[in-house]
Structures are given as C-alpha cells and as structure tokens.
Design a protein around this motif. Sequence first.
Motif, PDB file in Angstrom:
ATOM      1  N   LEU A 186       0.767  -1.218  -0.189  1.00 36.77           N
ATOM      2  CA  LEU A 186       0.216  -0.108   0.013  1.00 36.77           C
ATOM      3  C   LEU A 186       1.233   1.645  -0.024  1.00 36.77           C
ATOM      4  N   ILE A 187       1.801   1.237   0.732  1.00 34.91           N
ATOM      5  CA  ILE A 187       2.442   2.505   1.226  1.00 34.91           C
ATOM      6  C   ILE A 187       4.235   2.199   1.191  1.00 34.91           C
ATOM      7  N   CYS A 188       4.878   2.810  -0.072  1.00 35.09           N
ATOM      8  CA  CYS A 188       6.245   3.177   0.023  1.00 35.09           C
ATOM      9  C   CYS A 188       7.430   4.118   0.164  1.00 35.09           C
ATOM     10  N   ARG A 189       8.196   3.881   1.567  1.00 32.74           N
ATOM     11  CA  ARG A 189       9.041   5.409   1.271  1.00 32.74           C
ATOM     12  C   ARG A 189      10.757   5.138   1.152  1.00 32.74           C
ATOM     13  N   GLU A 190      11.365   6.042   0.641  1.00 32.53           N
ATOM     14  CA  GLU A 190      12.097   5.448   0.161  1.00 32.53           C
ATOM     15  C   GLU A 190      13.687   6.905   0.430  1.00 32.53           C
ATOM     16  N   ASP A 191      14.893   6.105   0.789  1.00 32.89           N
ATOM     17  CA  ASP A 191      15.690   7.568   1.563  1.00 32.89           C
ATOM     18  C   ASP A 191      16.445   6.964   1.372  1.00 32.89           C
ATOM     19  N   ILE A 192      17.675   7.965   1.325  1.00 37.72           N
ATOM     20  CA  ILE A 192      19.609   7.184   1.736  1.00 37.72           C
ATOM     21  C   ILE A 192      19.610   6.539   2.954  1.00 37.72           C
ATOM     22  N   GLY A 193      18.740   6.922   3.525  1.00 32.00           N
ATOM     23  CA  GLY A 193      19.168   6.586   5.130  1.00 32.00           C
ATOM     24  C   GLY A 193      17.633   5.099   5.748  1.00 32.00           C
ATOM     25  N   ARG A 194      18.551   4.236   5.906  1.00 29.90           N
ATOM     26  CA  ARG A 194      18.129   2.982   6.464  1.00 29.90           C
ATOM     27  C   ARG A 194      16.551   3.434   7.276  1.00 29.90           C
ATOM     28  N   HIS A 195      16.837   4.211   8.509  1.00 27.80           N
ATOM     29  CA  HIS A 195      16.591   4.789   9.593  1.00 27.80           C
ATOM     30  C   HIS A 195      15.090   5.724   9.289  1.00 27.80           C
ATOM     31  N   ASN A 196      15.916   6.434   8.108  1.00 24.27           N
ATOM     32  CA  ASN A 196      15.086   7.900   7.462  1.00 24.27           C
ATOM     33  C   ASN A 196      13.566   7.123   6.865  1.00 24.27           C
ATOM     34  N   ALA A 197      14.150   6.303   6.095  1.00 25.40           N
ATOM     35  CA  ALA A 197      12.977   5.554   5.160  1.00 25.40           C
ATOM     36  C   ALA A 197      11.677   4.975   6.372  1.00 25.40           C
ATOM     37  N   LEU A 198      12.178   4.499   7.350  1.00 25.40           N
ATOM     38  CA  LEU A 198      11.628   3.179   8.123  1.00 25.40           C
ATOM     39  C   LEU A 198      10.194   4.538   9.131  1.00 25.40           C
ATOM     40  N   ASP A 199      10.955   5.841   9.099  1.00 25.04           N
ATOM     41  CA  ASP A 199      10.688   6.732   9.852  1.00 25.04           C
ATOM     42  C   ASP A 199       9.408   7.212   9.503  1.00 25.04           C
ATOM     43  N   LYS A 200       9.716   7.651   8.123  1.00 19.35           N
ATOM     44  CA  LYS A 200       8.959   7.829   6.572  1.00 19.35           C
ATOM     45  C   LYS A 200       7.776   7.079   7.312  1.00 19.35           C
ATOM     46  N   LEU A 201       7.299   5.915   6.334  1.00 18.89           N
ATOM     47  CA  LEU A 201       6.724   4.855   6.782  1.00 18.89           C
ATOM     48  C   LEU A 201       5.799   5.099   8.408  1.00 18.89           C
TER      49      LEU A 201
END
Length: 275
Positions: A186-201
Amino acid sequence: MLCKVQKIIDRSDTNAPAPTPLSVNFREYDGGAAIAQAALASEIALAITYNGLSQAVMMVSPGNLEDFIRGFSVSNDIVQDQSEIYDIHLTHFDQAVQADVQICSRAFWALKDHRRQMTGTSGCGLCGVEALEQALPQLQILDPVRLPAAEHLIGIRDRIEQAQQMARSSGALHAALYFDTQGEALICREDIGRHNALDKLIGALQHVGINSRRGFTVVTSRCSLELIHKAVRARLGTLVSLSAPTALTVQWAIKHRLNLIHVPHRNAPRIYSPA
C-alpha cells in the motif's frame, strides 16, 4: 548553516514525493571513453526544531518530509502519537530544509527535561550511562498479533523492486513498505538512510490512520536494534527484513512481542519472533 544558503521557497503544506533523480555526467575509466550521464539520488540537509528548540540536523532524501518528521517524532519518543503534533512548517533552501514543528506542552516539557538531564550529567561521569539508556531503552510490551500468511512473502523481493520507483532510476536508496492483510503493497517510502525510510513510512501510516498492527512492514536494509526500537514505539505488528538480524535484535523482538521475519535471497523465510 541555514543562514548561509539561499532561501528559495517557504511553505508549510508540502509532503511531495522526492523529485526526479539528478542527471550527473561521468566518464568510464578509459581515456577514450565518451561522457555519459547517470541518474543519482538526491539528498539535502534537514534541520528540525520543536517549539523553537533545535533538536537534530540530518541528511535525508528530499521527499515525503512531513511523513519523515511525523515518524521521526514518534520513533524517537519525542511525542506519543500524532495528536501531540500541532503543526509542521517547512522552509526550503537550495540544499536544505528547516522544519519548525509545534508539539503539545507535555511533549515539549519532557523533551526539555531530557535535554537538561543530558547536560547535567555530561561532566560527572554518567554520560556513558545516559548513552546506554538511549541504546537500550525501556519499551512497552506489545500485544501479540498473527503472523502474515506464508504466501504473502512469496516473490516479495520482486514486488518490492516494483514498488521502489526512485531506486529503479537512481539506486542508492533504502525502502520501507507496508503490506496489507491481503499481501498488497500500500505504501512505499524511500530514503538514503535506512532509519529515515522507516520513519517516513511510520509517519505516513499514522497520518492516514492505517492500523499497522495488521499487515506487515518490510525494510530492505540491515535489521539493526534501532529499527526494532522504532517498530515497537510505532506499535507495528510484524517487521520483515531482507537482511539477517543480529542475535540481540531477535532477543528484543521476542521480548517485546514484535513479529520478526527474515527473507533470505535463496531460502525460505525465517521466523525469529515469536520464538
């Protein structure tokens, strides 16, 4: 830092996805090679203040910034839930963004008190204890939930690749995805940082009111202990990792009743928690 860069736009309602990857010239390591172009991932500096108090500056991918701030605030125990965030105002510069976040009085006083304690102990030999308390915090024990159906993990890597639109064009990006109870992304969030990607999600899930106790969350990165902290604080039900967890990560997942699954490249998925 922000005063030294050019301010280009000021707005408070942006949560746009990341811009198109930047095209950069390169030449292969050959004297006769022609100049070509490659699409590379973008990154900017993000400074976050809470009620005027500076909290963090980090490098992030320039997309879904409000999702990131909401998720970062929850997963770092600054607020308990989204109701404690009153407003997010983003000021854009050419290579940076200033985020001014308004939070409730309870959360702000708790944040100030924590910072005061850190300052008070930094010179008395207790700073190491404070650091350990941050690395190994007291977290709530979650209510157990069902594991996702085994068939929902079949071909998960191919489905993730299809969902990672930015990574397909530029690479160098981690992703965090939410799959519903039917196994649909349903939702995908991407980022250069692995912590950042999870925070965005996490921010996106809470902002739209999705019950993340159901379905499952997938991270494409290494499953470190910090990701377990974030998952528990956000009250996720199941965390799936494409990279093997550490023994300590498994212990914490079991202790806090977070379902933890590893999907290896060539072998069947492995359930580490519940034991």
